[in-house]
Design a protein around this motif. Sequence first.
Motif, short mmCIF file in Angstrom:
data_model
loop_
_atom_site.label_atom_id
_atom_site.label_comp_id
_atom_site.label_asym_id
_atom_site.label_seq_id
_atom_site.Cartn_x
_atom_site.Cartn_y
_atom_site.Cartn_z
N GLU A 47 1.25 -1.04 0.36
CA GLU A 47 0.04 -0.22 0.50
C GLU A 47 0.03 0.62 0.37
OE1 GLU A 47 -2.92 -0.35 3.18
OE2 GLU A 47 -3.66 -2.04 2.36
N ILE A 48 1.91 1.55 1.03
CA ILE A 48 2.19 2.61 0.80
C ILE A 48 3.69 2.86 -0.15
CG2 ILE A 48 4.14 3.72 1.78
CD1 ILE A 48 3.03 2.19 4.67
N ILE A 49 4.71 1.41 -0.26
CA ILE A 49 5.75 1.64 -1.21
C ILE A 49 5.30 1.24 -2.85
CG2 ILE A 49 7.89 0.59 -1.84
CD1 ILE A 49 8.44 -0.76 1.12
N ASP A 50 4.64 0.38 -2.77
CA ASP A 50 4.04 -0.12 -4.38
C ASP A 50 2.81 1.60 -4.68
OD1 ASP A 50 6.09 -1.35 -4.52
OD2 ASP A 50 4.41 -3.73 -4.32
N GLY A 51 2.55 1.29 -3.81
CA GLY A 51 0.87 2.42 -4.08
C GLY A 51 1.68 3.32 -4.11
N VAL A 52 2.31 3.98 -3.78
CA VAL A 52 2.48 5.37 -3.30
C VAL A 52 4.22 5.67 -4.94
CG1 VAL A 52 4.18 7.56 -2.91
CG2 VAL A 52 2.10 6.54 -1.54
N GLY A 53 5.13 4.39 -5.15
CA GLY A 53 5.57 4.28 -5.82
C GLY A 53 5.49 3.70 -6.97
N PRO A 54 5.88 2.69 -7.83
CA PRO A 54 5.51 2.31 -8.97
C PRO A 54 3.99 2.42 -9.64
CG PRO A 54 6.84 0.42 -7.80
CD PRO A 54 7.23 1.55 -6.95
N ASP A 55 3.15 1.56 -8.59
CA ASP A 55 1.69 1.48 -8.67
C ASP A 55 1.30 2.56 -8.61
OD1 ASP A 55 2.14 -1.44 -8.84
OD2 ASP A 55 1.76 -1.68 -7.22
N GLY A 56 2.00 3.55 -8.06
CA GLY A 56 0.65 4.88 -7.44
C GLY A 56 1.42 5.45 -8.96
N LEU A 57 2.67 6.04 -9.82
CA LEU A 57 2.69 6.64 -11.07
C LEU A 57 1.89 5.48 -12.06
CD1 LEU A 57 6.18 7.30 -9.89
CD2 LEU A 57 4.96 8.90 -10.40
N ALA A 58 1.88 4.45 -11.82
CA ALA A 58 1.46 3.51 -13.57
C ALA A 58 0.18 4.18 -12.96
CB ALA A 58 1.83 2.42 -13.02
N ALA A 59 -1.16 4.18 -12.07
CA ALA A 59 -2.53 4.38 -12.50
C ALA A 59 -2.59 6.11 -12.37
CB ALA A 59 -3.16 4.75 -10.64
N ALA A 60 -1.62 6.90 -12.64
CA ALA A 60 -1.41 8.84 -12.10
C ALA A 60 -1.35 8.51 -13.57
CB ALA A 60 -1.00 9.44 -11.50
N THR A 61 -0.68 8.05 -14.67
CA THR A 61 -0.73 7.89 -14.97
C THR A 61 -1.88 7.43 -16.57
OG1 THR A 61 2.27 7.91 -15.38
CG2 THR A 61 1.06 7.56 -17.50
N LEU A 62 -2.35 6.55 -15.65
CA LEU A 62 -3.65 5.73 -16.64
C LEU A 62 -4.42 6.80 -16.57
CD1 LEU A 62 -4.78 3.58 -17.45
CD2 LEU A 62 -5.05 2.29 -15.87
N ASP A 63 -4.49 7.25 -15.53
CA ASP A 63 -6.06 8.12 -15.38
C ASP A 63 -6.12 9.48 -15.83
OD1 ASP A 63 -8.29 9.30 -13.83
OD2 ASP A 63 -7.00 10.97 -13.26
N LEU A 64 -4.62 9.83 -16.50
CA LEU A 64 -4.65 10.70 -16.99
C LEU A 64 -4.70 10.93 -18.41
CD1 LEU A 64 -0.94 12.63 -15.39
CD2 LEU A 64 -3.97 13.72 -15.35
N SER A 65 -4.65 9.47 -18.72
CA SER A 65 -4.42 8.64 -20.36
C SER A 65 -5.90 8.83 -20.25
CB SER A 65 -3.22 8.22 -20.74
OG SER A 65 -4.15 6.68 -19.76
N ARG A 66 -6.64 8.54 -19.29
CA ARG A 66 -7.44 7.99 -19.49
C ARG A 66 -8.81 9.31 -20.33
NH1 ARG A 66 -8.67 3.64 -15.58
NH2 ARG A 66 -8.34 1.79 -16.78
N ARG A 67 -8.30 10.48 -18.86
CA ARG A 67 -8.71 12.24 -19.18
C ARG A 67 -8.80 12.19 -20.58
NH1 ARG A 67 -11.01 13.81 -14.58
NH2 ARG A 67 -9.76 12.50 -12.39
N ALA A 68 -7.72 12.61 -21.43
CA ALA A 68 -6.65 12.78 -22.61
C ALA A 68 -8.09 11.91 -23.51
CB ALA A 68 -5.04 12.71 -22.96
N VAL A 69 -8.18 10.54 -23.76
CA VAL A 69 -8.75 10.12 -24.56
C VAL A 69 -10.22 10.23 -24.56
CG1 VAL A 69 -10.08 7.89 -24.99
CG2 VAL A 69 -7.23 7.80 -24.51
N ARG A 70 -11.31 11.03 -23.36
CA ARG A 70 -12.26 11.90 -23.36
C ARG A 70 -11.76 12.65 -24.58
NH1 ARG A 70 -12.98 10.80 -17.11
NH2 ARG A 70 -12.86 8.76 -17.20
#
Length: 644
Positions: free
Chosen positions: A592-615
């Motif tokens: 939750e902390i290391i992966d959630g804030v780190g690589p998993d968090g960055l990946a999730a944020a990038t995915l969210d931004l890309s989805r918004r851009a797709v719209r």
Amino acid sequence: MTVYVLCIFLPLIGAIVAGFFGRAIGDRASQIVTCGCMIGSAVLAVPIFIEVALGGGVRTIELFPWFVSGDFTAAWALKFDTLSAVMVLTVSVVASAIHVYSVGYMAHDKSIPRFMAYLNLFTFFMLVLVTAANFMQLFFGWEGVGLVSYLLIGFWYDRSSACAAAIKAFLVNRVGDFGFALGIIGVFWLFGSVDFDTVFAAAPAMAGKEFVALGLSTDALTFVCMLLFVGAMGKSAQIVLHTWLPDAMEGPTPVSALIHAATMVTAGVFMVCRLSPMFEYAPSALALVAIVGATTAFFAATIGMVQNDIKRVIAYSTCSQLGYMFFAAGVSAYPAAIFHLMTHAYFKALLFLGAGSVIHAMSNEQDMRKMGGIWRKIPITYAVMWIGSLALAGIPFFAGFYSKDMILESAWGAHTAQGQYAFWLGIVAAILTAFYSWRLLFLTFHGRPRADRRTMEHVHESPPIMIVPLVFLAVGAIFAGWLGYDRFVGEHMGEFWRGAILILPGNAALENAHHSPRWVQVLPIAVALAGIAGAYVAYMQRPDLPGIIAARLRPLYLFVLNKWYFDELYDRIFVRPAHALGRGFWKAGDGEIIDGVGPDGLAAATLDLSRRAVRLQSGYLYHYAFAMLIGVVALITWYLYGRS
């Protein structure tokens, strides 16, 4: 010098050849090389024993500087005195018999070169340990046998039980080894050296010296010796750190014989005897050694009475006999401890290999409840198991009689509280030892056959390659005590052990043992015979009796059957909390902390931004025209107002 070096390093050569080139040279060549190197080492150990132990030719051979750091130096050196000469001879001879036996026992295994390489490597590390001239080399051999024991116990790695047993042995030994490492650090802090001769010479001056830690004043030498003994408790499976030893039975039977007879588990006894010039000036540490040893002798014997696996009965017997060796050392009867170590190596290897012969005959069956009525079909195995059991029970005039009785008489002769404690618990353990030894014989070989018909039809004697080592070890189990008594603990003891072991004049347990009352000398034999008689009544005349007693004393029976609940206790105190803590760190901390804030968090944020851009990419022309208009307005606004 060449003879001494070759004696130690021949097993290493065999391990390298079989380990790295086993597939190229094949199974048979690997067996020939490893057995040849081991037998060669045993042959060379004989003139070394004659020259050093019998002739007084003590020597230390420095091979090369090992650790050099500022003023600190530690050489790789081979120390040969009576103690190391006895150990080298015992280890190499017994290991040679086990190597030869393994050729037959492991004949159908798919990894023969690897197994034989492990056996050679294991023996090499033990030889390094017993010839160490300093604590660094001792620790190297100490950790080496621990490492290879892990590989050997888990040799059949496709079995989950073998993997679990190997991990358990490794982890429990790490607990003891941590105390041992702290003890070595303490030695260097106290003496400024790790060389045995330097430390032993300075030990008398350190007696009574105190140091303050956490506001408490403690005798420095006693504290260091206790830390070192923690290492011995782990390696030699004394109570509290014993739980790995029975599980080590998951390895092949030759492994059980090698670990339990002449190598790994005897390392702790050897270490305490080697460090006698330190322990003699730390009486409280010696008292601890005696109490722990006596408690282990009794504790393990009670468990051995109710085990049903033939190898586990013998395993708990080893644990109990190691307790005898330790309480002998604890009352300053170090020669008696080493004497029992030597005789025990022969009859315990004999018992384990004999059990392997039974398992081989019974199509890999190890449960004694599924045996019985086979003594006529495997008469040689039956005979050598009797010899091993007679030696273990201390029946005159087998090997164990001379050494075990001397230990009990020395405990009585110490005339101390811990000596009396050890003596009486040792007497109780003696009757239990005789009982479970003959329980094993009667359940395994006598009575009606309890195996299925197909198994009974295939019961057969082992091949000569397995029988010859059994006969050889049987000779040792008969004559080793008689041959060694005079020099180890008898009239010529002083000149035999000269300089190898220190016993202060006030510690006269061994001397008093020779003047013990008749009842002290006769009692161990009497209780052993009583134990045999009890087993005969319970398993031959009244085979229903054990079940009746177990039912009436069910809580006590379950307590002993479950090994005093040590495994359950450790599971509750250590394993489960460690598992919960590890899972918490994994899920909450790492997940939750290391992966959630780190690589998993960055990946999730990038995915969210890309989805918004797709719209934004709707595909409608008026949406794009509107976006262009907004851009033009923003550009004009910046041009008009942004420049001012």
